[in-house]
Enzyme design. Structure first.
Site, PDB file in Angstrom:
ATOM      1  N   GLU A   1       0.839  -1.206   0.000  1.00  0.00           N
ATOM      2  CA  GLU A   1       0.000   0.000   0.000  1.00  0.00           C
ATOM      3  C   GLU A   1       0.871   1.253   0.000  1.00  0.00           C
ATOM      4  O   GLU A   1       0.585   2.223  -0.705  1.00  0.00           O
ATOM      5  CB  GLU A   1      -0.913   0.015   1.225  1.00  0.00           C
ATOM      6  CG  GLU A   1      -1.983  -1.054   1.213  1.00  0.00           C
ATOM      7  CD  GLU A   1      -2.838  -0.993   2.448  1.00  0.00           C
ATOM      8  OE1 GLU A   1      -4.001  -0.560   2.319  1.00  0.00           O
ATOM      9  OE2 GLU A   1      -2.351  -1.339   3.553  1.00  0.00           O
TER      10      GLU A   1
ATOM     11  N   TYR B   1     -13.956  27.053  -0.631  1.00  0.00           N
ATOM     12  CA  TYR B   1     -13.876  25.594  -0.724  1.00  0.00           C
ATOM     13  C   TYR B   1     -12.951  25.123  -1.833  1.00  0.00           C
ATOM     14  O   TYR B   1     -12.394  24.038  -1.753  1.00  0.00           O
ATOM     15  CB  TYR B   1     -15.263  24.942  -0.827  1.00  0.00           C
ATOM     16  CG  TYR B   1     -16.165  25.473  -1.901  1.00  0.00           C
ATOM     17  CD1 TYR B   1     -16.039  25.076  -3.222  1.00  0.00           C
ATOM     18  CD2 TYR B   1     -17.184  26.367  -1.573  1.00  0.00           C
ATOM     19  CE1 TYR B   1     -16.887  25.568  -4.202  1.00  0.00           C
ATOM     20  CE2 TYR B   1     -18.038  26.856  -2.546  1.00  0.00           C
ATOM     21  CZ  TYR B   1     -17.885  26.450  -3.862  1.00  0.00           C
ATOM     22  OH  TYR B   1     -18.727  26.919  -4.833  1.00  0.00           O
TER      23      TYR B   1
ATOM     24  N   GLU C   1      -7.667   6.399  10.295  1.00  0.00           N
ATOM     25  CA  GLU C   1      -7.990   7.238  11.450  1.00  0.00           C
ATOM     26  C   GLU C   1      -7.028   8.427  11.535  1.00  0.00           C
ATOM     27  O   GLU C   1      -7.444   9.554  11.800  1.00  0.00           O
ATOM     28  CB  GLU C   1      -7.928   6.407  12.739  1.00  0.00           C
ATOM     29  CG  GLU C   1      -9.028   5.391  12.883  1.00  0.00           C
ATOM     30  CD  GLU C   1      -8.773   4.048  12.184  1.00  0.00           C
ATOM     31  OE1 GLU C   1      -9.535   3.096  12.425  1.00  0.00           O
ATOM     32  OE2 GLU C   1      -7.807   3.941  11.381  1.00  0.00           O
TER      33      GLU C   1
ATOM     34  N   LYS D   1     -11.882   4.321   1.515  1.00  0.00           N
ATOM     35  CA  LYS D   1     -10.761   3.526   1.019  1.00  0.00           C
ATOM     36  C   LYS D   1     -11.352   2.371   0.215  1.00  0.00           C
ATOM     37  O   LYS D   1     -11.427   1.238   0.686  1.00  0.00           O
ATOM     38  CB  LYS D   1      -9.903   3.037   2.185  1.00  0.00           C
ATOM     39  CG  LYS D   1      -8.600   2.393   1.771  1.00  0.00           C
ATOM     40  CD  LYS D   1      -7.742   2.063   2.987  1.00  0.00           C
ATOM     41  CE  LYS D   1      -6.457   1.382   2.571  1.00  0.00           C
ATOM     42  NZ  LYS D   1      -5.618   1.058   3.738  1.00  0.00           N
TER      43      LYS D   1
END
Length: 135
Positions: free
Chosen positions: A26, A58, A78, A103
């Protein structure tokens, strides 16, 4: 001073390429992460002035969030979500930020459509690592 009325500004589906994850492949190969943002903002000043300087830009925020996702690999979504929330709260007009990290290509040995984590952080939340036992 907050009037107690908080509006919600959302930007959904921000696609970023990052190298986050527990596994070596990964970090080496990277993958797509999708970020959803919802921000608590009082939009009355901008509505009254019709001036971008009176609200959260934004477009600029998306650039900052993308940069936060693409830099410095971490193991956990997290940690990534906390980083993104911190970026959102840098603008003093943001009272709170709800961040969802998707994900969709997580290394799971089963058919699934997505893995998500949603966190909500408020301007006056205690920063991570500053809780009990950290004096």
């Amino acid at each position: 001073m907050s009037s107690g009325a908080t509006d919600e500004l959302s930007v959904l589906g921000i696609e970023c390429f990052g190298h986050h994850g527990v596994f070596d492949h990964e970090k080496r190969d990277g993958q797509v992460f999708v970020i959803d943002l919802t921000l608590g903002v009082n939009t009355r000043p901008a509505a009254a002035s019709d001036d971008l300087r009176d609200t959260v830009d934004y477009g600029s925020l998306v650039g900052q969030v993308t940069a936060a996702v693409t830099r410095d690999p971490v193991d956990l979504i997290e940690t990534l979500a906390e980083r993104v929330a911190g970026v959102c709260l840098l603008d003093s007009r943001v009272e709170w930020a709800r961040v969802t990290v998707h994900k969709p290509d997580a290394p799971i040995e089963a058919r699934f459509s997505d893995v998500t984590l949603t966190i909500t952080r408020h301007r006056h939340d205690e920063p991570a690592g500053q809780g009990e036992g950290h004096r």
